[in-house]
Design a protein around this motif. Structure first.
Motif, PDB file in Angstrom:
ATOM      1  N   UNK A 168       0.834  -1.206   0.000  1.00 49.27           N
ATOM      2  CA  UNK A 168       0.000   0.000   0.000  1.00 49.27           C
ATOM      3  C   UNK A 168       0.868   1.255   0.000  1.00 49.27           C
ATOM      4  N   UNK A 171       2.230   1.863  -3.388  1.00 48.15           N
ATOM      5  CA  UNK A 171       1.198   2.248  -4.339  1.00 48.15           C
ATOM      6  C   UNK A 171       0.830   3.726  -4.162  1.00 48.15           C
ATOM      7  N   UNK A 172       0.523   4.119  -2.953  1.00 49.35           N
ATOM      8  CA  UNK A 172       0.104   5.495  -2.730  1.00 49.35           C
ATOM      9  C   UNK A 172       0.494   5.937  -1.330  1.00 49.35           C
ATOM     10  N   UNK A 175      -2.125   8.100   0.481  1.00 48.60           N
ATOM     11  CA  UNK A 175      -3.276   7.389   1.045  1.00 48.60           C
ATOM     12  C   UNK A 175      -2.864   6.614   2.287  1.00 48.60           C
ATOM     13  N   UNK A 176      -1.691   5.981   2.236  1.00 54.47           N
ATOM     14  CA  UNK A 176      -1.239   5.207   3.389  1.00 54.47           C
ATOM     15  C   UNK A 176      -1.060   6.127   4.589  1.00 54.47           C
ATOM     16  N   UNK A 177      -0.536   7.315   4.344  1.00 54.11           N
ATOM     17  CA  UNK A 177      -0.375   8.288   5.423  1.00 54.11           C
ATOM     18  C   UNK A 177      -1.739   8.704   5.954  1.00 54.11           C
ATOM     19  N   UNK A 178      -2.673   8.920   5.025  1.00 53.79           N
ATOM     20  CA  UNK A 178      -4.008   9.391   5.430  1.00 53.79           C
ATOM     21  C   UNK A 178      -4.717   8.366   6.303  1.00 53.79           C
ATOM     22  N   UNK A 179      -4.462   7.079   6.080  1.00 61.51           N
ATOM     23  CA  UNK A 179      -5.119   6.113   6.942  1.00 61.51           C
ATOM     24  C   UNK A 179      -4.231   5.726   8.120  1.00 61.51           C
ATOM     25  N   UNK A 180      -3.134   6.467   8.317  1.00 60.81           N
ATOM     26  CA  UNK A 180      -2.438   6.377   9.588  1.00 60.81           C
ATOM     27  C   UNK A 180      -1.160   5.560   9.612  1.00 60.81           C
TER      28      UNK A 180
ATOM     29  N   UNK B  63      -8.449  15.510  11.026  1.00 64.81           N
ATOM     30  CA  UNK B  63      -7.971  14.153  10.746  1.00 64.81           C
ATOM     31  C   UNK B  63      -6.451  14.017  10.907  1.00 64.81           C
ATOM     32  N   UNK B  65      -4.077  15.405   9.129  1.00 65.92           N
ATOM     33  CA  UNK B  65      -3.295  15.455   7.899  1.00 65.92           C
ATOM     34  C   UNK B  65      -2.619  16.802   7.706  1.00 65.92           C
ATOM     35  N   UNK B  85      -2.466  11.370  11.363  1.00 65.78           N
ATOM     36  CA  UNK B  85      -3.672  10.576  11.096  1.00 65.78           C
ATOM     37  C   UNK B  85      -3.762   9.352  11.998  1.00 65.78           C
ATOM     38  N   UNK B  86      -2.605   8.730  12.281  1.00 61.20           N
ATOM     39  CA  UNK B  86      -2.643   7.526  13.110  1.00 61.20           C
ATOM     40  C   UNK B  86      -3.264   7.832  14.470  1.00 61.20           C
ATOM     41  N   UNK B  89      -6.975   8.439  14.222  1.00 60.63           N
ATOM     42  CA  UNK B  89      -7.739   7.191  14.080  1.00 60.63           C
ATOM     43  C   UNK B  89      -7.877   6.483  15.404  1.00 60.63           C
ATOM     44  N   UNK B  97     -12.844  10.553   2.120  1.00 62.02           N
ATOM     45  CA  UNK B  97     -12.225  11.655   1.393  1.00 62.02           C
ATOM     46  C   UNK B  97     -12.938  11.939   0.085  1.00 62.02           C
ATOM     47  N   UNK B 101      -8.743   7.953  -0.912  1.00 61.41           N
ATOM     48  CA  UNK B 101      -7.460   7.461  -0.416  1.00 61.41           C
ATOM     49  C   UNK B 101      -7.460   5.947  -0.561  1.00 61.41           C
ATOM     50  N   UNK B 103      -6.170   2.330  -2.795  1.00 58.71           N
ATOM     51  CA  UNK B 103      -5.015   1.776  -3.487  1.00 58.71           C
ATOM     52  C   UNK B 103      -5.517   1.006  -4.698  1.00 58.71           C
ATOM     53  N   UNK B 106      -4.890  -2.833  -5.360  1.00 57.17           N
ATOM     54  CA  UNK B 106      -5.348  -3.798  -4.353  1.00 57.17           C
ATOM     55  C   UNK B 106      -6.836  -4.069  -4.538  1.00 57.17           C
TER      56      UNK B 106
END
Lengths: 306, 521
Positions: A168, A171-172, A175-180, B63, B65, B85-86, B89, B97, B101, B103, B106
């Motif tokens: 992940x 790939x992005x 996005x990985x940062x945004x989900x933590x 969030x 960011x 963000x971590x 969460x 978003x 966000x 992938x 996947x």
């Protein structure tokens, strides 16, 4: 039967440095980082392992030192390219040049030193079994280690959560940062792993394959490892195919030279490289395949915004 | 404490989230200027504002960011830092978003798994099916995201957030690509969540939605809070006035003077390009100069494939299948079709409509490579600059200038720019995909008016949209795409919502119930 076993043993051995280096680089690239310093890291791994093995008379200590030295070199890359956001291509190339020079400099006193290399596996009774014994139980321990590495890398990437996170990130990263996720930390780990693997590949050359130190002894295998990863469309099993193909053609051209074929040795020496790339290019024509497996943000610097 | 006009028991209840004096400057603009915001447990709180008003920046601050220059945040009464963000969460904040966000390489299941704690990730495929079925957002966990349309991707985002069991759910424009039935289901779900004590921050430009859904609204304009209200007692017009500081423009729709057919599609067949794609079967359509033809349909029924075939991104073997300005064009690539007079506004603004990292001027240049911008192969930088400046000005794009990177613009502003850029080429045929997706009411009305003006000037306009209200408002004729087949385009007056709903359901469509229910009251 014994000749078949001999060919298998030599092919696997010739492919093993590539297996180490390319699997390591594959993990690095899957995290979205392009480290072109593989050749340099392999050489530093080779020279470090040789020096330690020569001093301590322990090939195993030598191999560990090779992995550590190359990982240390990859840490330099990580600091420059990940923390300081230097251009990854330029930093990687510089790393390769630096590794070539450093290994030549450090290794000069060891050019004609002779060491006792790592012994192939010898299980009394079993390794001497006719046919199967030599085929399966008589390789260098590092050959088994490289095959184990393949299995582990494959399982890690496609069967574990950590592997999913790594893919992940490649790939992005945004996005990985945004989900933590800690993108930079994950990439550091991948780069260090890749460095250690390249070091193992170099160490295998210096303490097991041809126990000696020669300047530039990797002979471009680091670059072939980089090409392998791309042409294998970032799939570990294809890396294995490519590496052993390289090994078998290397072997074939040695045989051809020994048999006195009427082709100049330079052309023959080229064969393993050309054959590997041609075959992999042909099996990786599928565009969808590339799109699905290529890390989309490969080589692009990324840093969390404030 | 700031006054909270709606909540009389405010003193007794503790806000779950409380922001004070949030300020964030970007070079040249104050995205947020001393913004205060309180969100209580069980509240559905709307954040309203035009594009570039600072809504998205504020949500990113919550969030983790974006770290603001000034201001404080309290979470359930405790002062907290604006970490990452971590950490957000961990507190229980989940965000859907606007620019996804996800992938792409996947699968749906992996995209969701990667965002969940290991403990939440068990028996995931079944739970995804369960949640997506309950809220009428059909999802196949095994599908790859890159094969999905924008609408389908949004479902993935929403389902991903729901599975995180959040305490504060932030939704940035969640309904822009959902069918009416799916929106009703989403609202029902949000109300259930709110009743269970979940706080919801809801960003939308659709004022009707905010009036039916939200308990309280905070209005932002130019980075500042310009008002707080109870949207249930406001009118759409009064909300709009608070938001844009004036009255809403209303598109003027005059009678059509349709001329000759400029774009003709004749029995177009396109096989599916990947295992999850839709094959187009026997698609026929004619768009005449001076009319707007709309194509309605639920996302994932062949819109993506049809647009690729029309724009030339995917060429067709039988070149007569697509005729552009009288010339067979099926075999032509995008550039040759643009030379014939085609302009195209794609669904994805970043990456397809514009190169994200390049400046607006460079993006202008990429689609206009002919004189006067390029002479003898050399770029006339000053002409490109003034041309871009002109587009920015004429279409009211909020940007500092032609040097701004495309990705630095908010979604709606970039869309205005792309629409403007395409229109300035004086096309014969304009194809627009989801032209007002994620665009605020003011800008959306402006874009629709622009399309109507083009029609007046004799341009053939084809609009592919999932927003049925929009299509009914601007189209002269309407066709429906379902499972790769296109219904004959019927004049708007001769069709009815029931008929369109039945067509959207089609035979063998993926989501028959939702589509059928979408339009039948």
């Amino acid at each position: 039967m014994n000749e078949v076993a001999q060919i298998v043993v030599l092919t696997l051995a010739a492919g093993t440095p590539l297996v180490f280096a390319a699997l390591g680089e594959l993990v690095v690239e899957k995290s979205g980082v392009l480290n072109l310093g593989v050749e340099g890291m392999m050489l530093v791994g080779a020279v470090a392992s040789f020096i330690v093995a020569a001093r301590t008379h322990s090939p195993w200590l030598g191999v560990s030192a090779g992995a550590l030295a190359a990982a240390a070199l990859s840490l330099v890359f990580a600091v420059l390219a990940l923390s300081l956001r230097a251009n990854q291509v330029a930093t990687g190339l510089a790393l390769s040049l630096f590794g070539v020079g450093l290994s030549a400099f450090v290794g000069r006193p060891y050019m004609s030193v002779v060491i006792e290399g790592m012994k192939p596996l010898a299980i009394p009774g079993v390794s001497d079994l006719p046919g199967v014994g030599k085929l399966v139980f008589a390789h260098s321990p590092l050959v088994y280690a490289s095959i184990a590495l393949f299995v582990l890398v494959h399982l890690f990437l496609y069967r574990t959560r950590a592997g999913l996170v790594l893919r992940a990130v490649g790939e992005s990263p945004q996005s990985a940062h945004a989900i933590g996720y800690d993108v930079i930390g994950i990439r550091y780990a991948a780069v260090l792993f890749g460095g250690a693997c390249a070091g193992l590949g170099g160490a295998f050359l210096a303490v097991a394959y041809t126990p000696s130190w020669v300047e530039g002894m990797t002979a471009g295998r680091g670059w072939i490892a980089l090409a392998l990863v791309v042409f294998a469309t970032w799939k570990p099993w294809r890396v294995m195919v490519g590496a052993y193909l390289f090994g078998s053609v290397t072997l074939a051209q040695f045989q051809a030279q020994a048999a006195g074929v009427e082709v100049s040795s330079q052309w023959l020496a080229m064969l393993p490289y050309v054959a590997t790339i041609v075959v992999l290019a042909i099996i990786s024509r599928d565009a969808t395949m590339i799109r699905l497996n290529a890390p989309a943000s490969l080589g692009r610097p990324w840093h969390p915004a404030g | 404490m700031a006054p909270s006009p709606h909540d009389t028991s405010g003193a007794a209840r503790l806000p779950r989230l409380s922001l004070r004096g949030i300020t964030k400057h970007y070079p040249g603009v104050a995205a947020n200027d001393h913004v205060d915001l309180d969100v209580y447990p069980g509240e559905i709180h709307a954040v309203l504002g035009e594009n570039g008003a600072g809504k998205s920046t504020l949500m990113k601050v919550i969030d983790g960011l974006v770290i603001p220059d000034e201001g404080t945040m309290r979470w359930e009464g405790e002062p907290v830092d604006f970490a990452s963000p971590a950490k957000a969460h961990k507190r229980g904040i989940a965000m859907v978003f606007q620019h996804f966000s996800l992938f792409e390489t996947l699968t749906v299941a992996d995209n969701i798994r990667v965002a969940l704690d290991a403990a939440h990730a068990r028996r995931l495929a079944a739970r995804i099916r369960d949640v997506s079925a309950r809220y009428a957002m059909p999802l196949d966990p095994a599908r790859y995201v890159h094969t999905m349309s924008v609408g389908e991707r949004q479902r993935v985002e929403i389902v991903r957030c729901l599975l995180q069991a959040p305490k504060l759910l932030i939704l940035d424009e969640p309904t822009s690509v959902l069918t009416p039935a799916a929106i009703d289901a989403l609202f029902a779900m949000l109300r259930t969540l709110a009743a269970d004590g979940v706080s919801i921050l809801y960003i939308s430009h659709k004022l009707d939605e905010i009036r039916t859904l939200c308990d309280r609204a905070t209005v932002l304009r130019d980075g500042r809070v310009t008002g707080q209200c109870d949207p249930r007692v406001e009118t759409t017009a009064s909300l709009a006035r608070m938001m844009i500081g004036g009255d809403l423009p209303h598109p003027v729709h005059r009678a059509a003077h349709a001329g000759r057919a400029a774009l003709v599609v004749d029995a177009l067949d396109v096989p599916a390009s990947d295992p999850f794609g839709i094959a187009l079967r026997d698609v026929s359509l004619a768009v005449r100069t001076g009319e707007i033809v709309g194509i309605a349909g639920v996302s994932g029924n062949g819109q993506k494939e049809l647009l690729a075939a029309l724009s030339g991104e995917r060429t067709v073997e039988r070149s007569e299948a697509i005729t552009l300005a009288g010339e067979p064009a099926g075999h032509l690539g995008p550039r040759a079709r643009r030379v014939l007079g085609l302009a195209f506004i794609p669904e994805e603004r970043l990456g397809r409509g514009a190169v994200p990292e390049m400046s607006l001027a460079e993006n202008t240049l990429l689609t206009m490579r002919a004189p006067p911008l390029v002479v003898h192969g050399l770029v006339r930088a000053s002409r490109v600059g003034s041309r871009t400046e002109q587009t920015i000005e004429r279409f009211g794009v909020k940007a500092r200038g032609p040097g701004d990177a495309a990705q630095s613009l908010s979604g709606g502003n970039l869309q205005k720019f792309i629409v403007g850029r395409e229109i300035e080429r004086e096309p014969l045929v304009l194809i627009a995909a989801q032209p007002t997706w994620g665009v605020d009411v003011g800008a959306a009305a402006q874009i629709r008016q622009t399309l109507l003006d083009l029609r007046e000037r004799g341009v053939a306009v084809l609009v592919v949209s999932e927003d049925l209200d929009e299509l009914l408002e601007i189209s002269d004729r309407l066709a429906v795409i379902a499972n790769g087949q296109l219904s004959p385009a019927k004049p708007i007056r001769e069709t009815s919502a029931e008929e369109i709903g039945q067509l959207m359901a089609g035979t063998g469509t993926r989501e028959p119930q939702q589509a059928a229910a979408a339009l039948v009251p």
